[in-house]
Structure formats: structure tokens, C-alpha cells
Design an enzyme around this catalytic site. Structure first.
Site, PDB file in Angstrom:
ATOM      1  N   ARG A 118       0.826  -1.203   0.000  1.00 24.75           N
ATOM      2  CA  ARG A 118       0.000   0.000   0.000  1.00 24.75           C
ATOM      3  C   ARG A 118       0.863   1.255   0.000  1.00 24.75           C
ATOM      4  O   ARG A 118       1.794   1.379   0.779  1.00 24.75           O
ATOM      5  CB  ARG A 118      -0.923   0.002   1.218  1.00 24.75           C
ATOM      6  CG  ARG A 118      -1.871   1.186   1.217  1.00 24.75           C
ATOM      7  CD  ARG A 118      -3.046   0.986   2.138  1.00 24.75           C
ATOM      8  NE  ARG A 118      -2.713   1.199   3.537  1.00 24.75           N
ATOM      9  CZ  ARG A 118      -3.623   1.301   4.506  1.00 24.75           C
ATOM     10  NH1 ARG A 118      -4.917   1.164   4.240  1.00 24.75           N
ATOM     11  NH2 ARG A 118      -3.250   1.497   5.759  1.00 24.75           N
ATOM     12  N   GLY A 163      -3.244   4.123  -0.832  1.00 29.77           N
ATOM     13  CA  GLY A 163      -4.503   3.480  -0.471  1.00 29.77           C
ATOM     14  C   GLY A 163      -5.716   3.891  -1.300  1.00 29.77           C
ATOM     15  O   GLY A 163      -6.851   3.666  -0.884  1.00 29.77           O
ATOM     16  N   TYR A 191      -9.318   1.567 -17.789  1.00 30.69           N
ATOM     17  CA  TYR A 191      -8.104   2.153 -17.206  1.00 30.69           C
ATOM     18  C   TYR A 191      -7.787   1.431 -15.901  1.00 30.69           C
ATOM     19  O   TYR A 191      -8.594   1.441 -14.974  1.00 30.69           O
ATOM     20  CB  TYR A 191      -8.353   3.640 -16.963  1.00 30.69           C
ATOM     21  CG  TYR A 191      -7.240   4.385 -16.247  1.00 30.69           C
ATOM     22  CD1 TYR A 191      -5.897   4.112 -16.496  1.00 30.69           C
ATOM     23  CD2 TYR A 191      -7.547   5.399 -15.336  1.00 30.69           C
ATOM     24  CE1 TYR A 191      -4.895   4.826 -15.847  1.00 30.69           C
ATOM     25  CE2 TYR A 191      -6.554   6.120 -14.693  1.00 30.69           C
ATOM     26  CZ  TYR A 191      -5.229   5.826 -14.951  1.00 30.69           C
ATOM     27  OH  TYR A 191      -4.242   6.528 -14.313  1.00 30.69           O
ATOM     28  N   TYR A 199      -8.395   2.869 -12.521  1.00 32.54           N
ATOM     29  CA  TYR A 199      -9.783   2.903 -12.055  1.00 32.54           C
ATOM     30  C   TYR A 199     -10.234   1.450 -11.914  1.00 32.54           C
ATOM     31  O   TYR A 199     -11.180   1.005 -12.539  1.00 32.54           O
ATOM     32  CB  TYR A 199     -10.677   3.666 -13.038  1.00 32.54           C
ATOM     33  CG  TYR A 199     -10.432   5.162 -13.108  1.00 32.54           C
ATOM     34  CD1 TYR A 199      -9.876   5.859 -12.033  1.00 32.54           C
ATOM     35  CD2 TYR A 199     -10.778   5.899 -14.244  1.00 32.54           C
ATOM     36  CE1 TYR A 199      -9.657   7.220 -12.092  1.00 32.54           C
ATOM     37  CE2 TYR A 199     -10.559   7.276 -14.306  1.00 32.54           C
ATOM     38  CZ  TYR A 199      -9.998   7.926 -13.231  1.00 32.54           C
ATOM     39  OH  TYR A 199      -9.797   9.286 -13.290  1.00 32.54           O
TER      40      TYR A 199
HETATM   41  C1  LIG Z   1     -10.059  10.303  -4.820  1.00 32.18           C
HETATM   42  C2  LIG Z   1      -9.289   9.692  -5.962  1.00 32.18           C
HETATM   43  C3  LIG Z   1      -8.817  10.503  -6.979  1.00 32.18           C
HETATM   44  C4  LIG Z   1      -8.092   9.966  -8.045  1.00 32.18           C
HETATM   45  N1  LIG Z   1      -7.651  10.790  -9.036  1.00 32.18           N
HETATM   46  C5  LIG Z   1      -6.933  10.269 -10.056  1.00 32.18           C
HETATM   47  C6  LIG Z   1      -6.442  11.101 -11.096  1.00 32.18           C
HETATM   48  O1  LIG Z   1      -6.651  12.310 -11.108  1.00 32.18           O
HETATM   49  N2  LIG Z   1      -5.723  10.520 -12.091  1.00 32.18           N
HETATM   50  C7  LIG Z   1      -5.467   9.177 -12.114  1.00 32.18           C
HETATM   51  O2  LIG Z   1      -4.781   8.714 -13.030  1.00 32.18           O
HETATM   52  N3  LIG Z   1      -5.936   8.368 -11.145  1.00 32.18           N
HETATM   53  C8  LIG Z   1      -6.654   8.888 -10.127  1.00 32.18           C
HETATM   54  N4  LIG Z   1      -7.109   8.052  -9.138  1.00 32.18           N
HETATM   55  C9  LIG Z   1      -6.785   6.617  -9.219  1.00 32.18           C
HETATM   56  C10 LIG Z   1      -5.390   6.361  -8.662  1.00 32.18           C
HETATM   57  O3  LIG Z   1      -4.412   6.748  -9.601  1.00 32.18           O
HETATM   58  C11 LIG Z   1      -5.218   4.861  -8.382  1.00 32.18           C
HETATM   59  O4  LIG Z   1      -6.181   4.438  -7.452  1.00 32.18           O
HETATM   60  C12 LIG Z   1      -3.814   4.563  -7.859  1.00 32.18           C
HETATM   61  O5  LIG Z   1      -3.511   3.198  -8.053  1.00 32.18           O
HETATM   62  C13 LIG Z   1      -3.689   4.943  -6.419  1.00 32.18           C
HETATM   63  O6  LIG Z   1      -2.397   4.773  -5.936  1.00 32.18           O
HETATM   64  P1  LIG Z   1      -2.205   4.649  -4.360  1.00 32.18           P
HETATM   65  O7  LIG Z   1      -0.782   4.403  -4.103  1.00 32.18           O
HETATM   66  O8  LIG Z   1      -2.887   5.791  -3.698  1.00 32.18           O
HETATM   67  O9  LIG Z   1      -3.105   3.372  -4.060  1.00 32.18           O
HETATM   68  P2  LIG Z   1      -2.872   1.986  -3.320  1.00 32.18           P
HETATM   69  O10 LIG Z   1      -4.250   1.542  -2.977  1.00 32.18           O
HETATM   70  O11 LIG Z   1      -1.877   2.093  -2.245  1.00 32.18           O
HETATM   71  O12 LIG Z   1      -2.296   1.059  -4.472  1.00 32.18           O
HETATM   72  C14 LIG Z   1      -2.981   0.795  -5.673  1.00 32.18           C
HETATM   73  C15 LIG Z   1      -2.399  -0.472  -6.312  1.00 32.18           C
HETATM   74  O13 LIG Z   1      -0.998  -0.306  -6.541  1.00 32.18           O
HETATM   75  C16 LIG Z   1      -0.240  -1.239  -5.756  1.00 32.18           C
HETATM   76  N5  LIG Z   1       0.902  -0.513  -5.198  1.00 32.18           N
HETATM   77  C17 LIG Z   1       0.839   0.603  -4.438  1.00 32.18           C
HETATM   78  N6  LIG Z   1       2.080   1.002  -4.116  1.00 32.18           N
HETATM   79  C18 LIG Z   1       2.934   0.127  -4.677  1.00 32.18           C
HETATM   80  C19 LIG Z   1       4.356   0.019  -4.681  1.00 32.18           C
HETATM   81  N7  LIG Z   1       5.102   0.905  -4.047  1.00 32.18           N
HETATM   82  N8  LIG Z   1       4.916  -1.018  -5.329  1.00 32.18           N
HETATM   83  C20 LIG Z   1       4.151  -1.918  -5.970  1.00 32.18           C
HETATM   84  N9  LIG Z   1       2.797  -1.858  -6.008  1.00 32.18           N
HETATM   85  C21 LIG Z   1       2.187  -0.845  -5.360  1.00 32.18           C
HETATM   86  C22 LIG Z   1      -1.207  -1.707  -4.690  1.00 32.18           C
HETATM   87  O14 LIG Z   1      -0.829  -2.962  -4.180  1.00 32.18           O
HETATM   88  C23 LIG Z   1      -2.522  -1.702  -5.423  1.00 32.18           C
HETATM   89  O15 LIG Z   1      -2.617  -2.847  -6.244  1.00 32.18           O
HETATM   90  C24 LIG Z   1      -7.834   8.573  -8.068  1.00 32.18           C
HETATM   91  C25 LIG Z   1      -8.304   7.765  -7.041  1.00 32.18           C
HETATM   92  C26 LIG Z   1      -9.044   8.303  -5.999  1.00 32.18           C
HETATM   93  C27 LIG Z   1      -9.570   7.411  -4.917  1.00 32.18           C
END
Ligand SMILES: Cc1cc2nc3c(=O)[nH]c(=O)nc-3n(C[C@H](O)[C@H](O)[C@H](O)COP(=O)(O)OP(=O)(O)OC[C@H]3O[C@@H](n4cnc5c(N)ncnc54)[C@H](O)[C@@H]3O)c2cc1C
Ligand SMILES: *[C@@H]1O[C@H](CO)[C@@H](O)[C@H](O)[C@H]1NC(C)=O
Ligand SMILES: *[C@@H]1O[C@H](CO)[C@@H](O)[C@H](O)[C@H]1NC(C)=O
Ligand SMILES: *[C@@H]1O[C@H](CO)[C@@H](O)[C@H](O)[C@H]1NC(C)=O
Ligand SMILES: *[C@@H]1O[C@H](CO)[C@@H](O)[C@H](O)[C@H]1NC(C)=O
Ligand SMILES: *[C@@H]1O[C@H](CO)[C@@H](O)[C@H](O)[C@H]1NC(C)=O
Ligand SMILES: *[C@@H]1O[C@H](CO)[C@@H](O)[C@H](O)[C@H]1NC(C)=O
Ligand SMILES: *[C@@H]1O[C@H](CO)[C@@H](O)[C@H](O)[C@H]1NC(C)=O
Ligand SMILES: *[C@@H]1O[C@H](CO)[C@@H](O)[C@H](O)[C@H]1NC(C)=O
Length: 536
Positions: free
Chosen positions: A110, A113, A474, A477
Site C-alpha cells: 500500500r 490506499g 483504465y 480505475y
Molecule cells: C479520490 C481519488 C482521486 C483519483 N484521481 C486520479 C487522477 O486524477 N488521475 C489518475 O490517473 N488516477 C486517479 N485516481 C486513481 C489512482 O491513480 C489509483 O487508485 C492509484 O492506483 C492509487 O495509488 P495509491 O498508491 O494511492 O493506491 P494503493 O491503494 O496504495 O495502491 C494501488 C495499487 O498499486 C499497488 N501498489 C501501491 N504502491 C505500490 C508500490 N510501491 N509497489 C508496488 N505496487 C504498489 C497496490 O498494491 C494496489 O494494487 C484517483 C483515485 C481516488 C480514490
């Protein structure tokens, strides 16, 4: 009375209870061994105990909670990790991977998240979360126009750190500041500059990863195949990505924003229809997205559709107005609708912060979530007006709750990059992407099911108007409706169904890379890339 039915039911129940207690004592056992293993690692021993949270720790719930961004996965019935580790350094991650492998614990990674389906902190089998919340340093090199960013940082923190050093450099990542770097970059990552500079992943030039063997690798030592895979193929199938080196991009010292609302009474249908012929073809300095929602109209009981034309223009208002008059005069944009500001201020503007707000809000990681379900689509032919009108009807339905559609224009740089450059394949030929989302406030499963069922019907309604063979999606998403690996079984033929939606032909190369770097499928989840050994 002892009918055959009740007796077979009670033996079923017995079997169930029996296997349940077996499973839970087995997992308690593994998890004890796992903790023992961690504590035996040299160098990390003195520190790692302060970084390990089991369900017995009083702060377990708040640590888990902190980075949950979808309230759909925060209920008491959501499966919880046995252990959460919050590493401070490389060796902690290596120890976590080595011990998880040794003791058969599944790992979830994570960063921020924001996973739409909670896959970074939810699993159906006993599991450990490696939470990168403490690994969030950012080093900006203005002369070289690059930055090293640790995966646990947020995109808001990145924008803030760039702005600290330069107001004419930026980075083309997402809009919401709390999004984590780790998931965002490894899944693509787009924002208001995608038509000019492509995705976040398009601008990554090096990375640090810990692989299934606990080895620390950079671009050179991981090789070009793995480096390709983690830029859009999802990191979680390949290893723990620790940090990313990116190219920063030039931004003008003055950009222009506007946010113009139009309703049905203001010919919204014709405007949105017309927009489809403009949005991907105009100057790539112009990012003109549309947010659509159903609202109460003036006049009791009546509903209307509101389109918000939300825009970033990489230049001054004096260049924007003639451009809009030439390409999209129907919108009737005036100079008064426009605001000039710096690029960093525009990142606040797109999050509806009021002007004059301190940039510090970009650093705010205050937890908070409401339940939602999102989906995505790509549009290759303009949707006819009747199609849009049918869509408005869907948005007006009561079960829509607080539903929103975003139309995100492509074209520009997005159409210039080849489909196989990185795993993210949605390039030329797409006019725009749709983000469908429904958000609700009611608690409980019944409400969730009602709204999820609504968005599935909306998705069905869209079928004739969006991409086909595959119906593209995508990955950032994430949508488990399009297909999943079966519990514990990852088969190529099954994962191919959702795999080609996210990755088209790149799916095969991702499978090939996975087979090379993680043949035993240690890094897995409901939509992870399968290794070929699992092909059936
Ligand atoms: C409120 C909101 C706004 C958003 N806006 C945008 C936007 O403007 N543009 C866009 O493109 N997307 C957007 N998203 C989607 C976002 O890009 C994805 O949900 C992204 O995967 C989130 O990354 P995270 O590290 O926060 O999530 P996490 O839930 O931590 O991780 C997402 C996935 O990636 C994996 N992962 C995370 N970190 C690592 C790591 N260091 N190494 C290997 N795997 C890892 C996790 O295991 C999981 O499978 C948005 C999402 C939300 C909820
Ligand atoms: C222990 O840490 C020191 C300093 O960080 C490092 O030089 C050494 O290689 C480490 N040893 C092991 C076994 O990881
Ligand atoms: C804990 O780790 C840090 C580095 O992350 C190190 O500076 C510190 O000395 C360690 N503390 C102990 C007690 O070993
Ligand atoms: C969790 O609880 C154990 C046992 O009380 C303790 O040793 C450990 O330090 C705690 N971990 C954290 C991160 O507080
Ligand atoms: C989890 O977060 C929610 C929403 O922010 C909050 O209401 C709840 O109290 C939190 N629970 C814990 C244990 O921190
Ligand atoms: C994990 O195992 C690998 C070898 O498989 C080893 O190189 C690495 O040092 C181990 N990690 C730690 C923290 O000891
Ligand atoms: C557009 O409508 C939203 C409500 O949906 C409102 O908050 C916003 O202020 C409006 N914008 C303008 C420029 O009127
Ligand atoms: C809407 O379109 C009609 C017909 O094309 C036109 O007469 C009218 O002026 C338009 N209304 C607005 C508010 O633009
Ligand atoms: C919209 O109208 C309905 C009833 O007509 C009312 O219950 C609801 O509160 C209104 N919503 C808003 C945001 O004003």
C-alpha cells in the site's frame, strides 16, 4: 425430528466450523512464525518491532484506517490484515518479503490506499500489508529537471516540493492531492497536463524495486523488461517499488483556468455533443474536461443536467480567448470566466480550494472516506445526441445517488506515444475517456448493492457508444466487475479477459515479464498478472 436435510445441514455446519477453526489456528501459527522470522533479521531487529502492528496493538485500527480511501472497504466485515508493517528503510521491506515467502503469507503493498477496489489492504486469505507511509522523501533537482520520489509520498507532496524550488517546472500526474505515488505511477497516472506531456508513467526514467527474492534493483539491474512493466502494468504483480526518478516538465509562469457551468436549459446536450469534435483536436496546451451530474433545477421537483467545463490552459488568457472563439465558440467563454494563476495554484483550483488558500493543503493527508464504485470507458466515435439524452435519464434515476461522469479529453501527446511504449495502451484513436462514479452516504450492504447495481446498468447502457473488442478500461480505475483471477488460481485464459481490457496486446508481454521475475506468483491479487506456469 431428524430429517435428512437437517442432518446433512448440521454436518455441513460442523465441517464448516471445523475447517474454519483449523484455518484460523493455522494462520495464527503462520503469523507467529512470520513475526518471529522478522524479529530475527539482523540490522532491522532493533527497529522493526516498532513498525509492526498486529490486531493486538491499540493503534492497529488507526494505522489500517489511515490510508483507506474507499468506505466500501472499511466495514467490520471487510477482511483485515494479520500484520501491518510500516518500513523505514530498504532492509525492512526485504525482511518482510523474505519472511512472508518463507511462511506462506500473502503480501499486499500500500502506498496511498486509493485503489478503487481496496486491493492494497484487503485480501480473502491471511495476509500482511507492507504500508509505505513512512517512505515519502522527495528530492527535486532543478538543474537536471528531475526528481526522485519515494512511493509512499502523495502527488500533492510532489507538487508542493517542486513548487518550493521552481514555479516553471511541474509534473503531469493526477488531480486529487492524496493519491499515492506507488499505485498512481505504476498504473499510469494522468491529470490536467496529459494532452501536453502524457501520463506520469510516461515520464519515469528510473526506479528502485525490491523483487520476490528480496533483491534491491534499479533500472539497470532490473533490466528494460521489468522497468517497462512497472510503468503502467501495476507494480503489485512484480515487487515493491520503493522510488521513482522522473523528468519534470516545463510549465509557463502563468496558466489560465476556468470552470463554466451549463445546464439543459442552456443547451447542454448540444454543447457536450459538439465538444466531442473539439476536445481531442485543439491545441495540446488546452485541457478541457467535462464533469456531468444531475441536479435539482429551479422549479420544484424538476431535475436538470449540469455540465461543468473544467479547464487548464498552459498559457495566458489573451491566447486562450481567441483559441476558444475559433475552436469552441458555442461555449460562449468570456474573459470574465477566466482566472490567470501559477501552475501550482491550478492544482488547488482543480480541487475546488478557494483562491488564496495556502499551498499547505497539498500536504494534507487527513484520512477520510465515503463509499464509492467507479468504472471507466473509452470513446472512439462521438456519442449522438440521443445517446447523451439517454445518459441524462440514467443520471436522473433515484438510485444514482451522487453520481458523476467525467469526460477526459485525449489527443495531443497521448495520441503520439505508441501503444506498446509502456503497458498503458490507450493512445491514438481515443477521443476521450469516461470516468463513471457513484458515491453514497448511507451505510450498509443494501445501500451499496443498490448503487453498485445502478452503475452496472449505466455501464450496460453505454455499451453501444464506447470502445469494443476489447471494451477498454483504465487500470488505475480498477473494476473487479470486468473479471478477476479466481481465489488462489491464476490462469492465463481467465485473466486474459480483463487483461486485454486494461492492456490490449501488452498483456502478453506483461505475462512474459511476470514469468521471468516472479514465476511462483508470490506477488498476486485479484487482478495481478499471471505467470505462464499458471497457464491452463
Ligand atoms: C479520490 C481519488 C482521486 C483519483 N484521481 C486520479 C487522477 O486524477 N488521475 C489518475 O490517473 N488516477 C486517479 N485516481 C486513481 C489512482 O491513480 C489509483 O487508485 C492509484 O492506483 C492509487 O495509488 P495509491 O498508491 O494511492 O493506491 P494503493 O491503494 O496504495 O495502491 C494501488 C495499487 O498499486 C499497488 N501498489 C501501491 N504502491 C505500490 C508500490 N510501491 N509497489 C508496488 N505496487 C504498489 C497496490 O498494491 C494496489 O494494487 C484517483 C483515485 C481516488 C480514490
Ligand atoms: C547493516 O547496516 C549497515 C549500515 O546501514 C550496512 O552497512 C550493512 O551492510 C548492513 N548489514 C546487513 C547484514 O544488512
Ligand atoms: C533505527 O534505524 C535508524 C535508521 O533508519 C538508525 O538511524 C537508528 O540508529 C536505529 N536505531 C537503533 C536503536 O538501532
Ligand atoms: C505492538 O504490540 C507489541 C506487544 O505489546 C509491542 O511489542 C510492539 O512494539 C507493538 N508495536 C507497535 C508498532 O506499537
Ligand atoms: C476510521 O476512519 C473513519 C473515517 O475517517 C472514522 O470515522 C473512524 O473513527 C476511524 N476509525 C479508527 C479506528 O480510527
Ligand atoms: C532477503 O533474501 C535475500 C536473498 O534471497 C538476501 O539477499 C537479502 O539480504 C535478504 N534480506 C534481508 C533483509 O536479509
Ligand atoms: C458550478 O456549479 C457548482 C455546483 O454544481 C457550483 O459549486 C459552482 O460554484 C458553479 N460554478 C460557477 C462558476 O458558477
Ligand atoms: C439553444 O439552442 C437554440 C437553438 O439552437 C438557440 O436558439 C438558443 O439561443 C440556445 N440557447 C442558449 C442559452 O444558448
Ligand atoms: C432536491 O429536491 C428534492 C425534492 O424535490 C429534495 O428532497 C432534495 O433535498 C433536493 N436536493 C438538494 C441538494 O437541494
Amino acid at each position: 425430528m431428524n430429517s435428512p436435510i437437517t442432518s446433512s445441514m448440521s454436518s455441513l455446519l460442523f465441517l464448516f466450523l471445523f475447517s474454519f477453526s483449523l484455518a484460523s489456528s493455522a494462520s495464527a501459527h503462520t503469523h507467529e512464525n512470520f513475526l518471529q522470522c522478522l524479529s530475527h533479521y539482523p540490522n532491522t531487529t532493533s527497529n522493526i518491532s516498532q513498525l509492526i502492528y498486529t490486531q493486538a496493538n491499540s493503534s492497529y485500527a488507526s494505522v489500517l484506517n489511515f490510508s483507506i480511501r474507499n468506505g466500501r472497504f472499511s466495514s467490520p466485515t471487510t477482511p483485515k490484515p494479520l500484520v501491518i508493517i510500516t518500513p523505514l528503510q530498504l532492509s525492512h521491506i526485504q525482511a518482510a518479503i523474505n519472511c512472508s515467502r518463507k511462511h506462506g503469507m500473502q503480501v499486499r503493498i500500500r502506498s496511498g490506499g486509493h485503489d478503487y477496489e481496496g486491493r492494497s489492504y484487503v485480501s480473502q486469505v491471511p495476509f500482511v500489508v507492507i504500508d509505505l507511509i513512512n517512505l515519502r522523501s522527495i528530492t527535486v533537482d532543478v538543474d537536471e529537471r528531475t526528481a526522485w520520489i519515494e512511493s509512499g509520498a502523495t502527488i500533492g507532496e510532489l507538487y508542493y516540493r517542486i513548487a518550493e524550488k521552481s514555479r516553471t517546472l511541474g509534473f503531469p500526474a493526477g488531480v486529487c492531492p492524496t493519491v499515492g505515488i506507488g499505485g498512481h505511477f505504476s498504473g499510469g497516472g494522468y491529470g490536467t497536463m496529459l494532452r501536453k506531456y502524457g501520463l506520469a508513467a510516461d515520464n519515469v526514467i528510473d526506479a528502485h524495486i525490491v523483487d520476490v527474492n528480496g533483491r534491491f534493483l534499479d533500472r539497470q539491474s532490473m533490466g528494460e523488461d521489468l522497468f517497462w512493466a512497472i510503468r503502467g502494468g501495476g507494480g503489485a504483480s512484480f515487487g515493491v517499488v520503493l522510488a521513482w526518478k522522473v523528468k519534470l516538465v516545463p510549465v509557463p509562469s502563468t496558466v489560465t483556468v476556468f470552470s463554466v457551468n451549463r445546464t439543459l436549459e442552456q443547451n447542454v446536450t448540444q454543447l457536450v455533443h459538439r465538444w466531442q469534435y473539439v476536445a481531442d483536436k485543439v491545441d495540446e496546451d488546452l485541457f478541457l474536461r467535462i464533469l456531468l451530474q444531475s441536479l435539482n433545477a429551479s422549479g420544484e421537483g424538476k431535475r436538470t443536467i449540469q455540465a461543468t467545463f473544467d479547464t487548464l490552459f498552459l498559457g495566458g488568457v489573451d491566447r486562450l480567448i481567441p483559441l476558444m472563439e475559433k475552436s469552441f465558440p458555442e461555449l460562449g467563454l468570456t474573459k470574465e470566466d477566466c482566472i490567470e494563476m501559477s501552475w501550482i495554484e491550478s492544482t488547488l483550483y482543480f480541487n475546488r480550494f478557494s483562491s488564496g488558500e495556502s499551498l499547505d493543503v497539498l500536504l494534507d493527508r487527513t484520512p477520510g472516506f465515503i463509499p464509492f464504485k467507479g468504472k471507466s470507458d473509452y470513446v472512439k466515435e462521438p456519442i449522438p445526441e440521443e445517446g447523451l439524452e439517454g445518459l441524462w435519464e440514467k443520471l436522473h434515476e433515484e438510485t444514482a445517488g451522487r453520481a458523476q461522469l467525467l469526460f477526459i479529453p485525449y489527443g495531443g501527446k497521448m495520441a503520439e506515444i505508441s501503444e506498446s511504449e509502456i503497458p498503458f495502451p490507450h493512445r491514438a484513436g481515443n477521443i476521450y475517456k469516461i470516468h463513471h462514479v457513484v458515491v453514497w452516504e448511507e451505510e450498509g450492504d443494501e445501500a451499496a448493492q443498490r448503487h453498485i447495481s445502478w452503475i452496472r446498468k449505466l455501464y450496460a447502457y453505454m455499451t453501444p457508444y464506447v470502445s469494443k473488442n476489447p471494451r477498454a478500461a483504465y487500470m488505475n480505475y480498477r473494476d473487479l466487475d470486468i473479471g478477476t483471477n479466481r481465489n488462489g488460481v491464476t490462469s492465463y485464459t481467465e485473466s486474459n479477459i480483463w487483461g486485454i481490457k486494461y492492456f490490449k496486446n501488452n498483456f502478453n508481454r506483461l505475462v512474459h515479464v511476470k514469468t521471468m521475475v516472479d514465476p511462483t506468483n508470490f506477488f498476486r491479487h485479484e487482478q495481478s498478472i499471471p505467470p505462464l506456469s499458471a497457464r491452463v
